[in-house]
Design an enzyme around this catalytic site. Structure first.
Site, PDB file in Angstrom:
ATOM      1  N   ARG A 131       0.873  -1.077  -0.068  1.00  0.00           N
ATOM      2  CA  ARG A 131       0.172  -0.050   0.060  1.00  0.00           C
ATOM      3  C   ARG A 131       0.969   1.335   0.100  1.00  0.00           C
ATOM      4  O   ARG A 131       2.020   1.287   0.372  1.00  0.00           O
ATOM      5  CB  ARG A 131      -0.801  -0.095   1.127  1.00  0.00           C
ATOM      6  CG  ARG A 131      -1.873  -1.123   1.430  1.00  0.00           C
ATOM      7  CD  ARG A 131      -2.606  -1.132   2.714  1.00  0.00           C
ATOM      8  NE  ARG A 131      -3.583  -2.069   2.832  1.00  0.00           N
ATOM      9  CZ  ARG A 131      -3.363  -3.234   3.570  1.00  0.00           C
ATOM     10  NH1 ARG A 131      -2.253  -3.344   4.207  1.00  0.00           N
ATOM     11  NH2 ARG A 131      -4.284  -4.291   3.345  1.00  0.00           N
ATOM     12  N   HIS A 246      -4.684  -9.561   3.683  1.00  0.00           N
ATOM     13  CA  HIS A 246      -6.215  -9.688   3.591  1.00  0.00           C
ATOM     14  C   HIS A 246      -6.483 -10.559   5.118  1.00  0.00           C
ATOM     15  O   HIS A 246      -6.006 -11.709   5.112  1.00  0.00           O
ATOM     16  CB  HIS A 246      -6.688 -10.367   2.541  1.00  0.00           C
ATOM     17  CG  HIS A 246      -6.526  -9.335   1.417  1.00  0.00           C
ATOM     18  ND1 HIS A 246      -6.596  -9.586   0.023  1.00  0.00           N
ATOM     19  CD2 HIS A 246      -6.223  -7.955   1.403  1.00  0.00           C
ATOM     20  CE1 HIS A 246      -6.674  -8.390  -0.751  1.00  0.00           C
ATOM     21  NE2 HIS A 246      -6.390  -7.471   0.107  1.00  0.00           N
TER      22      HIS A 246
END
Length: 270
Positions: A131, A246
């Site tokens: 990210r 995740h």
């Protein structure tokens, strides 16, 4: 209003919420307080609904409307200890497929980045599936160049994870961090501090535009592309889930729709 904002900030910090979440919650509450004007300590479901609907009508995404709702709920439930339940349904998130760049397009974006440090930043974000907040927050001590891994600390959801480091970048990164302390930022700003997320996003936007690619890609598309290309290489989806951090496998499964070989092998009858 300021008293309530300070109380909310203190409560969020005590609960170890991330800086980003604290900032977003406070901004949402400030807008809500200005909308409500008076009687802030009283829960008015009709007014809260009116406030959220006004955001939807202005074209705010479902994710943003949910953020406002979560901030309001936190304020009444956790700060004011108000027992009245705010029984409002969450707005449904749009099920958009992630924007993925082809391998050739990744190459074009990188080739369009003249600054070598900027090119390395984009390469690492793609090659490790990071990210934007994670890549700008990297420190020298987070890299294990012998084991070819990166230790991502306190990422989204306050969770640590290990991801891969692309061997192709080993020499380049060694040259960049040579002489740096283990606590130094890998991608520091011109003044020596941490590079901002917005600066990294602008680097990508500039490279995308220069490359001539017309997809509505963002910095996060590098992470989407990392996952999709691993799937295309035959990597098990469970491993990709771990690399991306995740919590739910369903989040990772979105990429199977983008890379579905059955659909790609079907030819149009036209």
């Amino acid at each position: 209003m300021q008293i309530y904002l300070r109380q909310t900030e203190d409560e969020l910090r005590l609960r170890n919420y991330s800086k980003k979440t604290i900032k977003n919650y406070l901004l949402c509450l400030k807008v809500y307080f200005n909308f409500k004007k008076s009687g802030l300590e009283q829960t008015d479901l009709a007014l809260i609904k009116e406030f959220l609907l006004s955001k939807q009508e202005k074209g705010y995404s479902a994710q943003t409307v949910n953020l406002y709702l979560n901030a309001i709920k936190f304020f009444y439930r956790e700060v004011l200890k108000n027992p009245q339940e705010i029984d409002l349904k969450f707005a449904k998130r749009s099920k958009k497929l992630p924007v993925v760049l082809l391998r050739e397009e990744i190459g074009k974006v990188l080739a369009s980045t003249q600054n070598s440090k900027h090119r390395l930043l984009l390469s690492l974000a793609y090659g490790a599936g990071l990210r934007v907040s994670e890549v700008v927050g990297l420190k020298v001590k987070d890299l294990d160049l012998e084991g070819l891994t990166i230790h991502i600390k306190q990422a989204k959801g306050k969770k640590d994870r290990i991801t891969v480091f692309p061997e192709k970048l080993k020499t380049t990164i060694q040259n960049l961090i040579a002489g740096k302390d283990k606590n130094d930022w890998i991608f520091s700003s011109e003044r020596g501090g941490e590079l901002t997320e917005r600066t990294a996003q602008k680097i990508f936007e500039k490279a995308l535009k220069k490359s001539g690619i017309r997809k509505e890609a963002t910095f996060h598309s590098l992470r989407h592309s990392f996952a999709t290309h691993l799937l295309e290489n035959g990597v098990d989806i469970r491993y990709i889930q771990e690399l991306l951090g995740h919590q739910n496998i369903r989040t990772t499964q979105r990429y199977t729709q983008v890379t579905n070989p059955s659909i790609k092998n079907i030819k149009s009858p036209l």
